[in-house]
Motif scaffolding. Structure first.
Motif, short mmCIF file in Angstrom:
data_model
loop_
_atom_site.label_atom_id
_atom_site.label_comp_id
_atom_site.label_asym_id
_atom_site.label_seq_id
_atom_site.Cartn_x
_atom_site.Cartn_y
_atom_site.Cartn_z
N THR A 45 0.82 -1.21 0.00
CA THR A 45 0.00 0.00 0.00
C THR A 45 0.85 1.25 0.00
N TYR A 73 -3.23 1.87 -2.83
CA TYR A 73 -4.35 1.02 -2.39
C TYR A 73 -4.85 0.10 -3.48
N ARG A 83 -5.05 -3.81 -3.15
CA ARG A 83 -6.36 -4.49 -3.21
C ARG A 83 -6.32 -5.67 -4.18
N MET A 92 -8.09 -5.93 3.69
CA MET A 92 -8.71 -4.76 3.07
C MET A 92 -8.75 -3.58 4.04
N TYR A 96 -6.82 0.03 3.52
CA TYR A 96 -7.62 1.25 3.51
C TYR A 96 -7.09 2.26 4.52
N LYS A 130 -5.33 5.89 3.65
CA LYS A 130 -5.96 7.11 4.13
C LYS A 130 -5.03 7.88 5.08
N SER A 141 -2.57 0.88 11.03
CA SER A 141 -3.34 0.08 10.08
C SER A 141 -3.38 -1.38 10.50
N PHE A 162 -12.06 3.82 -3.32
CA PHE A 162 -11.70 2.93 -2.22
C PHE A 162 -12.70 1.80 -2.00
N THR A 163 -13.37 1.36 -3.02
CA THR A 163 -14.21 0.17 -2.87
C THR A 163 -13.32 -1.07 -2.81
N PRO A 164 -13.63 -2.02 -1.94
CA PRO A 164 -12.84 -3.26 -1.92
C PRO A 164 -13.25 -4.24 -3.03
#
Length: 245
Positions: free
Chosen positions: A69, A74, A78, A143, A147, A151, A168, A238-240
């Motif tokens: 990441t 990201y 992912r 995930m 994220y 962020k 994280s 940022f959708t997984p």
């Protein structure tokens, strides 16, 4: 010294050719599969303390997740998480299928009170409920880890890497533990035991991350120099539930 370009534009990032991303993906998948299939099969005891042996290696997947990441962003992290999820699911399905098919009588010899099929089943015949809990927990935890890492990098403007890696991991391992232990063992173990093991293993996993922070720093800095980029996910979706990188 090679110039490191700060990139926060998805189009510019898609045009960049990475040298070591594929290797990081393979390493993550290997660790997840091995920790899920090999590590889950043994309870160890050191100095009178019992724990799942997989805890010694599984946190490395979160360290690699942090590296992915931080260095690649990201979206690419992912993609690796989905690859690890699929790898663990396939490995578990393959182990269950091979365990279930009838053994050849010539192969199924006696091993001092236990036959080969029973010995094989002890090693690879995992309970479906535990496999499901493990795979779902790994996906959700990784995930969440990616994220929060991405962020926090935006919020901190790329400063204080140790805060991002530890923070994280605390969130990701928390999600992993909250899903795995109740889903796998609630109703089988006493509630107090589920809670005790969940909390103890969570603390140990986070401590692993803290201890490995100096190594994480070295790997991150080396990869950024080698790749020539430092990715900020300012325009990332940022959708997984996507494989787009």
């Amino acid at each position: 010294m090679k110039h490191i370009e700060h990139i926060d534009n998805a189009n510019r990032l898609s045009q960049h050719r990475f040298k070591y991303y594929d290797l990081a993906m393979v390493a993550t998948c290997v660790i997840i599969v091995c920790a899920n299939i090999i590590g889950a099969g043994k309870v160890a005891n050191i100095a009178g303390y019992s724990f799942g042996a997989g805890i010694l290696f599984f946190p490395l997947s979160y360290v690699l997740g942090d590296v992915l990441t931080e260095v690649y962003g990201y979206a690419r992290a992912r993609r690796v998480i989905w690859a690890g999820f699929a790898s663990a699911l396939f490995a578990a399905g393959m182990a269950a299928f091979i365990t279930a098919i009838p053994p050849d009588p010539a192969w199924n010899t006696d091993l001092g009170g236990i036959d080969m099929q029973s010995a094989f089943a002890l090693n690879f015949g995992q309970v479906p409920r535990i496999v499901l809990a493990s795979v779902v927990a790994i996906w959700a935890g990784e995930m969440a880890n990616a994220y929060v890492m991405a962020k926090m990098k935006i919020w901190s403007d790329g400063k204080a890497l140790y805060q991002r890696t530890i923070g994280s991991t605390m969130v990701g391992q928390g999600v992993d533990s909250l899903i795995f232990y109740p889903l796998a063992f609630y109703g089988i173990w006493e509630s107090q035991l589920v809670l005790a093991v969940m909390l103890t293993n969570y603390v140990l996993k986070v401590l692993w991350e803290v201890m490995l922070t100096p190594i994480t720093y070295k790997v991150v800095n080396s990869l950024k120099k080698a790749e020539g980029v430092d990715v900020f996910d300012k325009g990332t979706e940022f959708t997984p539930f996507s494989l787009r990188s």
